[in-house]
Design a protein around this motif. Structure first.
Motif, PDB file in Angstrom:
ATOM      1  N   ASP A   1      42.158  41.901  37.753  1.00 32.15           N
ATOM      2  CA  ASP A   1      41.854  43.314  37.477  1.00 32.15           C
ATOM      3  C   ASP A   1      42.568  43.553  35.897  1.00 32.15           C
ATOM      4  O   ASP A   1      41.901  44.454  35.293  1.00 32.15           O
ATOM      5  CB  ASP A   1      42.597  44.181  38.435  1.00 32.15           C
ATOM      6  CG  ASP A   1      41.714  44.112  39.797  1.00 32.15           C
ATOM      7  OD1 ASP A   1      40.687  43.569  39.657  1.00 32.15           O
ATOM      8  OD2 ASP A   1      42.240  44.485  40.858  1.00 32.15           O
TER       9      ASP A   1
ATOM     10  N   GLU B   1      44.281  38.652  42.352  1.00 32.51           N
ATOM     11  CA  GLU B   1      43.454  39.702  42.138  1.00 32.51           C
ATOM     12  C   GLU B   1      43.984  40.809  41.163  1.00 32.51           C
ATOM     13  O   GLU B   1      43.259  41.395  40.277  1.00 32.51           O
ATOM     14  CB  GLU B   1      43.310  40.843  43.699  1.00 32.51           C
ATOM     15  CG  GLU B   1      42.487  40.190  44.607  1.00 32.51           C
ATOM     16  CD  GLU B   1      42.749  40.887  45.904  1.00 32.51           C
ATOM     17  OE1 GLU B   1      43.350  41.871  45.928  1.00 32.51           O
ATOM     18  OE2 GLU B   1      42.049  40.703  46.817  1.00 32.51           O
TER      19      GLU B   1
ATOM     20  N   ARG C   1      46.773  35.630  46.809  1.00 33.84           N
ATOM     21  CA  ARG C   1      45.465  36.268  46.894  1.00 33.84           C
ATOM     22  C   ARG C   1      45.706  37.536  46.107  1.00 33.84           C
ATOM     23  O   ARG C   1      44.563  37.915  45.238  1.00 33.84           O
ATOM     24  CB  ARG C   1      45.168  36.463  48.235  1.00 33.84           C
ATOM     25  CG  ARG C   1      43.712  37.460  48.243  1.00 33.84           C
ATOM     26  CD  ARG C   1      43.260  37.931  49.545  1.00 33.84           C
ATOM     27  NE  ARG C   1      44.271  38.718  50.262  1.00 33.84           N
ATOM     28  CZ  ARG C   1      44.224  40.015  49.925  1.00 33.84           C
ATOM     29  NH1 ARG C   1      43.483  40.359  48.977  1.00 33.84           N
ATOM     30  NH2 ARG C   1      45.199  40.866  50.538  1.00 33.84           N
ATOM     31  N   LYS C   2      46.865  38.298  46.415  1.00 36.11           N
ATOM     32  CA  LYS C   2      47.080  39.526  45.645  1.00 36.11           C
ATOM     33  C   LYS C   2      47.471  39.309  44.218  1.00 36.11           C
ATOM     34  O   LYS C   2      46.969  39.965  43.149  1.00 36.11           O
ATOM     35  CB  LYS C   2      48.248  40.250  46.166  1.00 36.11           C
ATOM     36  CG  LYS C   2      47.743  41.097  47.514  1.00 36.11           C
ATOM     37  CD  LYS C   2      48.871  41.864  48.066  1.00 36.11           C
ATOM     38  CE  LYS C   2      48.321  42.520  49.587  1.00 36.11           C
ATOM     39  NZ  LYS C   2      49.378  43.696  49.861  1.00 36.11           N
TER      40      LYS C   2
END
Length: 171
Positions: free
Chosen positions: A113, A109, A105-106
């Motif tokens: 970004d 992200e 998930r990180k």
């Protein structure tokens, strides 16, 4: 007689047009700009890349550390699994799956970004580069400047001029 006059007049007009076309074609001036080179070599693009690296360095390090931690935990589990009870093994597997899910998930992200910020920075560079291309085209009286081509004769490549002008201009 009238048909003959029309044919002669048409032939003269056609000959005049055909003589005019090559004369106009000789004054046509075209150029080519390699956008990839601009995004790689222009000072503005290099500084945008440095800003992105600085902005995302901490998060990238966190992602590397988190990946290493997950890898170590997985290797430790593989070594210790034969000595664990079924309940302990199940609990550790769940923990590893949760850690992996959080890591994925990180990472997603982070990548989203980074891609968004990269798009922002590159669009600013391209916007400024396009303005410089237009200035070069107008000052040197180009009829057309191409940015995409399968092949281009190097004589028509004005990328160096654009990079030089872009580097010389203030942001």
């Amino acid at each position: 007689m009238k048909k003959t006059t029309i044919k002669v007049t048409s032939a003269i007009a056609l000959a005049a047009m055909l003589a005019w076309v090559p004369a106009q074609a000789q004054s046509f001036k075209a150029g080519f700009v390699n956008t990839d080179r601009i995004l790689r070599d222009a000072n503005m693009a290099k500084s945008a890349q440095q800003r992105l690296e600085q902005e995302f360095a901490r998060r990238e390090k966190e992602m590397v550390d988190m990946g290493n931690s997950l890898q170590s935990a997985s290797e430790r589990f593989e070594r210790e699994a034969p000595t664990l009870s079924d309940s302990q093994r199940t609990q550790r597997q769940r923990q590893l799956m949760d850690q992996d899910r959080e890591f994925q998930r990180k990472r997603r992200e982070f990548q989203e970004d980074l891609a968004a910020r990269k798009t922002e920075e590159l669009s600013q560079v391209l916007e400024r580069a396009n303005a410089v291309v237009q200035q070069v085209a107008e000052s040197e009286k180009y009829d057309v400047i191409l940015q995409e081509a399968v092949w281009i004769n190097p004589d028509y490549d004005i990328t160096d001029k654009v990079i030089k002008a872009l580097n010389a201009s203030k942001r």
